[in-house]
Design a protein around this motif. Structure first.
Motif, mmCIF file in Angstrom:
data_model
loop_
_atom_site.group_PDB
_atom_site.id
_atom_site.type_symbol
_atom_site.label_atom_id
_atom_site.label_comp_id
_atom_site.label_asym_id
_atom_site.label_seq_id
_atom_site.Cartn_x
_atom_site.Cartn_y
_atom_site.Cartn_z
ATOM 1 N N GLU A 149 15.077 -10.452 -7.366
ATOM 2 C CA GLU A 149 14.518 -9.622 -8.447
ATOM 3 C C GLU A 149 13.589 -10.438 -9.346
ATOM 4 O OE1 GLU A 149 18.069 -11.470 -10.380
ATOM 5 O OE2 GLU A 149 17.607 -10.626 -8.416
ATOM 6 N N ILE A 150 13.830 -11.742 -9.427
ATOM 7 C CA ILE A 150 12.928 -12.602 -10.201
ATOM 8 C C ILE A 150 11.543 -12.616 -9.550
ATOM 9 C CG2 ILE A 150 12.526 -14.941 -11.040
ATOM 10 C CD1 ILE A 150 15.522 -15.387 -11.057
ATOM 11 N N VAL A 151 11.532 -12.752 -8.213
ATOM 12 C CA VAL A 151 10.265 -12.770 -7.479
ATOM 13 C C VAL A 151 9.533 -11.442 -7.652
ATOM 14 C CG1 VAL A 151 9.215 -12.979 -5.198
ATOM 15 C CG2 VAL A 151 11.153 -14.429 -5.804
ATOM 16 N N LEU A 152 10.256 -10.331 -7.481
ATOM 17 C CA LEU A 152 9.628 -9.016 -7.557
ATOM 18 C C LEU A 152 9.096 -8.711 -8.949
ATOM 19 C CD1 LEU A 152 12.126 -6.919 -5.379
ATOM 20 C CD2 LEU A 152 9.825 -7.701 -4.760
ATOM 21 N N LEU A 153 9.880 -9.040 -9.974
ATOM 22 C CA LEU A 153 9.435 -8.772 -11.341
ATOM 23 C C LEU A 153 8.260 -9.675 -11.711
ATOM 24 C CD1 LEU A 153 9.756 -7.284 -13.985
ATOM 25 C CD2 LEU A 153 11.541 -8.908 -14.651
ATOM 26 N N PHE A 154 8.304 -10.913 -11.263
ATOM 27 C CA PHE A 154 7.245 -11.851 -11.620
ATOM 28 C C PHE A 154 5.903 -11.421 -11.036
ATOM 29 C CE2 PHE A 154 4.790 -15.758 -10.916
ATOM 30 C CZ PHE A 154 4.725 -16.233 -12.214
ATOM 31 N N VAL A 155 5.898 -11.038 -9.744
ATOM 32 C CA VAL A 155 4.620 -10.677 -9.122
ATOM 33 C C VAL A 155 4.170 -9.271 -9.514
ATOM 34 C CG1 VAL A 155 5.026 -12.203 -7.161
ATOM 35 C CG2 VAL A 155 5.725 -9.807 -7.014
ATOM 36 N N SER A 156 5.019 -8.531 -10.249
ATOM 37 C CA SER A 156 4.627 -7.196 -10.699
ATOM 38 C C SER A 156 3.676 -7.260 -11.895
ATOM 39 C CB SER A 156 5.868 -6.371 -11.065
ATOM 40 O OG SER A 156 6.667 -6.132 -9.935
ATOM 41 N N CYS A 157 3.861 -8.260 -12.756
ATOM 42 C CA CYS A 157 3.002 -8.337 -13.945
ATOM 43 C C CYS A 157 2.722 -9.771 -14.387
ATOM 44 C CB CYS A 157 3.637 -7.551 -15.099
ATOM 45 S SG CYS A 157 5.298 -8.137 -15.547
ATOM 46 N N TYR A 158 3.256 -10.766 -13.665
ATOM 47 C CA TYR A 158 3.064 -12.184 -13.991
ATOM 48 C C TYR A 158 3.335 -12.470 -15.470
ATOM 49 C CZ TYR A 158 0.979 -12.202 -9.405
ATOM 50 O OH TYR A 158 0.780 -12.043 -8.055
ATOM 51 N N PRO A 159 4.559 -12.171 -15.913
ATOM 52 C CA PRO A 159 4.878 -12.422 -17.319
ATOM 53 C C PRO A 159 5.240 -13.877 -17.573
ATOM 54 C CG PRO A 159 6.789 -11.542 -16.198
ATOM 55 C CD PRO A 159 5.686 -11.606 -15.168
ATOM 56 N N SER A 160 5.372 -14.200 -18.831
ATOM 57 C CA SER A 160 5.900 -15.504 -19.212
ATOM 58 C C SER A 160 7.429 -15.428 -19.144
ATOM 59 C CB SER A 160 5.435 -15.880 -20.623
ATOM 60 O OG SER A 160 5.891 -17.170 -20.962
ATOM 61 N N PHE A 161 8.086 -16.558 -19.328
ATOM 62 C CA PHE A 161 9.544 -16.584 -19.223
ATOM 63 C C PHE A 161 10.070 -17.801 -19.961
ATOM 64 C CE2 PHE A 161 7.495 -18.421 -15.534
ATOM 65 C CZ PHE A 161 8.065 -19.677 -15.444
ATOM 66 N N VAL A 162 11.385 -17.881 -20.082
ATOM 67 C CA VAL A 162 12.050 -19.012 -20.730
ATOM 68 C C VAL A 162 12.620 -19.910 -19.640
ATOM 69 C CG1 VAL A 162 13.861 -19.742 -22.317
ATOM 70 C CG2 VAL A 162 12.604 -17.613 -22.743
ATOM 71 N N ILE A 168 10.205 -19.641 3.903
ATOM 72 C CA ILE A 168 9.998 -20.796 3.020
ATOM 73 C C ILE A 168 8.518 -21.170 2.974
ATOM 74 C CG2 ILE A 168 10.493 -23.254 2.743
ATOM 75 C CD1 ILE A 168 13.278 -22.700 3.908
ATOM 76 N N PHE A 169 7.856 -21.098 4.130
ATOM 77 C CA PHE A 169 6.434 -21.426 4.192
ATOM 78 C C PHE A 169 5.627 -20.528 3.252
ATOM 79 C CE2 PHE A 169 2.286 -20.425 6.178
ATOM 80 C CZ PHE A 169 1.686 -21.670 6.062
ATOM 81 N N PHE A 170 5.855 -19.229 3.299
ATOM 82 C CA PHE A 170 5.090 -18.316 2.458
ATOM 83 C C PHE A 170 5.538 -18.381 0.997
ATOM 84 C CE2 PHE A 170 4.001 -16.363 6.537
ATOM 85 C CZ PHE A 170 2.635 -16.187 6.349
ATOM 86 N N PHE A 171 6.780 -18.766 0.751
ATOM 87 C CA PHE A 171 7.210 -18.956 -0.640
ATOM 88 C C PHE A 171 6.461 -20.132 -1.262
ATOM 89 C CE2 PHE A 171 9.929 -20.886 -3.867
ATOM 90 C CZ PHE A 171 10.178 -19.789 -4.689
ATOM 91 N N VAL A 172 6.314 -21.209 -0.487
ATOM 92 C CA VAL A 172 5.565 -22.371 -0.982
ATOM 93 C C VAL A 172 4.103 -21.991 -1.214
ATOM 94 C CG1 VAL A 172 4.757 -24.682 -0.395
ATOM 95 C CG2 VAL A 172 7.127 -24.048 0.048
ATOM 96 N N LEU A 173 3.535 -21.208 -0.304
ATOM 97 C CA LEU A 173 2.155 -20.757 -0.494
ATOM 98 C C LEU A 173 2.026 -19.907 -1.751
ATOM 99 C CD1 LEU A 173 0.842 -19.747 3.060
ATOM 100 C CD2 LEU A 173 0.258 -21.761 1.710
ATOM 101 N N SER A 174 3.009 -19.046 -1.993
ATOM 102 C CA SER A 174 2.971 -18.198 -3.188
ATOM 103 C C SER A 174 3.032 -19.035 -4.459
ATOM 104 C CB SER A 174 4.129 -17.200 -3.152
ATOM 105 O OG SER A 174 4.166 -16.417 -4.329
ATOM 106 N N PHE A 194 0.614 -11.614 -2.800
ATOM 107 C CA PHE A 194 0.605 -11.292 -1.371
ATOM 108 C C PHE A 194 1.552 -12.209 -0.602
ATOM 109 C CE2 PHE A 194 -1.129 -12.410 2.821
ATOM 110 C CZ PHE A 194 -1.032 -11.174 3.457
ATOM 111 N N PHE A 195 1.502 -13.512 -0.876
ATOM 112 C CA PHE A 195 2.387 -14.442 -0.181
ATOM 113 C C PHE A 195 3.852 -14.201 -0.557
ATOM 114 C CE2 PHE A 195 -1.459 -17.411 -0.073
ATOM 115 C CZ PHE A 195 -1.764 -17.052 1.231
#
Length: 491
Positions: A252-265, A183-189, A214-215
């Motif tokens: 999978e949301i976390v992994l996909l998001f940090v792969s390319c930092y896309p926009s979302f709905v 949780i600590f590193f999720f908040v940092l991310s 990285f976080f």
């Protein structure tokens, strides 16, 4: 001399200098340095107030000098001094040392599990062992299964192995250790991604986004995802604007998001959440107002606009509109396919044997958000793998018919995952929820003053839900997610 008289000689304000001089005979220059730190007002005399204001570092030096001067026989003297001035003694600091030693043991266990996982992956790589699961090398057309199979959760918290493992992980404190640091590193991310919107400089934006990635990876590490296999890569936004993926749960949301930092709905209400507000701004998310009757139309128009705008960021979409159980792919909504634009499918798979980390809700026998996070932390090792397929360009028939485009993409992605397809939708979850509430009302009518609502909820969800969800009928989907009480919310 009695020990209390020695204490009085040291702490007596009138004889402080003499007591201090007696110690200097044993510690030479170090004592002069210590006296300089204690004598704040530089009057050559140690006042009681000066002792009260000293730091723990200075107190540690004084403690060491007493040991050198008088040896182990004066441990009681150290305790009395500590009690008089309110400093921590050896007895009080021992518990802190034990606690930090315990944390280090948990960290070593965590690293040991990581090394074991890396060793297994090395054996897979040199083909000494065969991987338990891989993406199909020769995809075949998927079969269609019933909604009951698509909704069924296959790894409830039962059986001696899973119960024993969960008990050991909780009692040992390793699960709690993982959750706290995760949780600590999720908040940092989330904070790092939010901070990327504060600075207009592209350099600072890249730095904060890199820190967020990285976080996020560290968050996954503490939850037991030591090795995340990736096949292929996300195409640049100049080649494709729409990225679609199967929706399993949270990770999978976390992994996909940090792969390319896309926009979302996202729901407009999420903008009121402090950390999420910054992520929305950083990624230029599309907000949907559920109170606006034309929100779906406006959202689709915005998606179509961004899919054709070269300056717009990539957009990740989950066409199932809800989460599946990894055993069958849900029916795709036609929304994103109405743009008639190319898409890049990204397939996620979380291999499992005893725990399926999908987010389907308790009402179908699965996990709510808290269940999912806690049970994930109670696994020795978790496995994640994703594959980026080539950009898919729709045919002329698919451009003219969004429903055909959606159906073909459902089959295409399911075949590369090696799982069946189904006609299940979010509304099948919703129907189960409606029947659940109806059952509660009926129980309340028949048993006034009997079981509490919470007791009926827990008992009915465990015993009767398997009979209810198999009767779900076809209905339209809604772009929603599961909440902790088993219902769904808009993404």
């Amino acid at each position: 001399m009695d020990i209390r008289e020695q204490v009085n000689d040291i702490i007596d304000l009138s004889n402080a200098k003499e007591a201090f001089q007696s110690i200097t005979d044993h510690v030479d220059e170090s004592l002069r340095m210590l006296f300089g730190k204690l004598d704040v007002n530089r009057d050559g005399v140690l006042q009681y107030e000066e002792f009260q204001g000293i730091t723990l570092n200075v107190w540690a030096e004084l403690n060491r000098i007493i040991e050198i001067s008088y040896g182990e026989r004066l441990s009681d003297l150290q305790v009395l001094i500590a009690e008089h001035f309110g400093f921590p003694s050896h007895q009080s600091t021992s518990w802190i040392s034990i606690f930090f030693s315990y944390l280090m043991i948990l960290f070593y266990v965590q690293m040991g599990l990581c090394l074991f996982d890396k060793f297994l992956n090395f054996l897979y790589w040199i083909r000494v062992l065969k991987r338990p699961w891989e993406f199909p090398k020769n995809p075949v057309p998927p079969v269609r299964v019933s909604k009951k199979e698509a909704l069924r959760y296959d790894t409830p918290l039962t059986g001696w192995y899973e119960l024993s493992k969960t008990f050991i992980m909780v009692i040992s404190g390793l699960a709690i250790f993982r959750l706290v640091f995760g949780i600590f590193f999720f908040v940092l991310s989330a904070s790092s991604v939010s901070a990327s919107s504060w600075y207009p400089s592209p350099l600072w934006r890249r730095i904060f986004l890199a820190l967020g990635g990285f976080f996020a990876r560290t968050f996954m590490f503490f939850l037991g995802f030591y090795t995340i296999r990736r096949h292929g890569k996300i195409a640049p936004k100049s080649d494709v604007k729409l990225i679609i993926s199967n929706h399993i749960g949270i990770f999978e949301i976390v992994l996909l998001f940090v792969s390319c930092y896309p926009s979302f709905v996202s729901r407009a209400e999420n903008a009121s959440i402090p950390l999420f507000r910054g992520i929305i701004q950083a990624c230029d998310a599309i907000l949907v107002n559920r109170e606006d009757q034309d929100s779906k139309k406006k959202t689709l128009e915005e998606i179509m606009h961004r899919s054709k705008d070269p300056a717009s960021p990539q957009l990740m979409v989950y066409p199932e509109g809800t989460t599946n159980n990894q055993r069958a792919m849900f029916l795709f909504k036609k929304g994103v396919f109405a743009t008639a634009q190319p898409v890049q499918p990204v397939l996620f798979r979380f291999h499992y044997k005893f725990f399926n980390p999908c987010y389907t809700g308790r009402l179908v026998g699965g996990n709510d958000a808290i269940d999912l996070i806690v049970r994930t932390a109670c696994q020795f090792v978790n496995y994640a793998e994703f594959k980026c397929l080539d950009v898919y360009h729709p045919s002329k028939a698919e451009v003219e018919n969004p429903l055909l485009y959606a159906e073909n993409m459902q089959k295409y992605m399911a075949s590369h995952l090696g799982i069946p397809i189904s006609d299940a939708t979010y509304d099948d979850y919703k129907e189960v929820l409606d029947k659940f509430y109806a059952k509660q009302e009926q129980a309340q009518t028949q048993e006034p003053g009997g079981w509490s609502s919470k007791q009926r909820s827990r008992t009915w969800s465990k015993v009767s839900v398997s009979e209810e969800f198999s009767q779900s009928n076809n209905s339209t989907t809604n772009n929603n997610n599961i909440s902790d009480n088993g219902s769904k919310k808009d993404d």
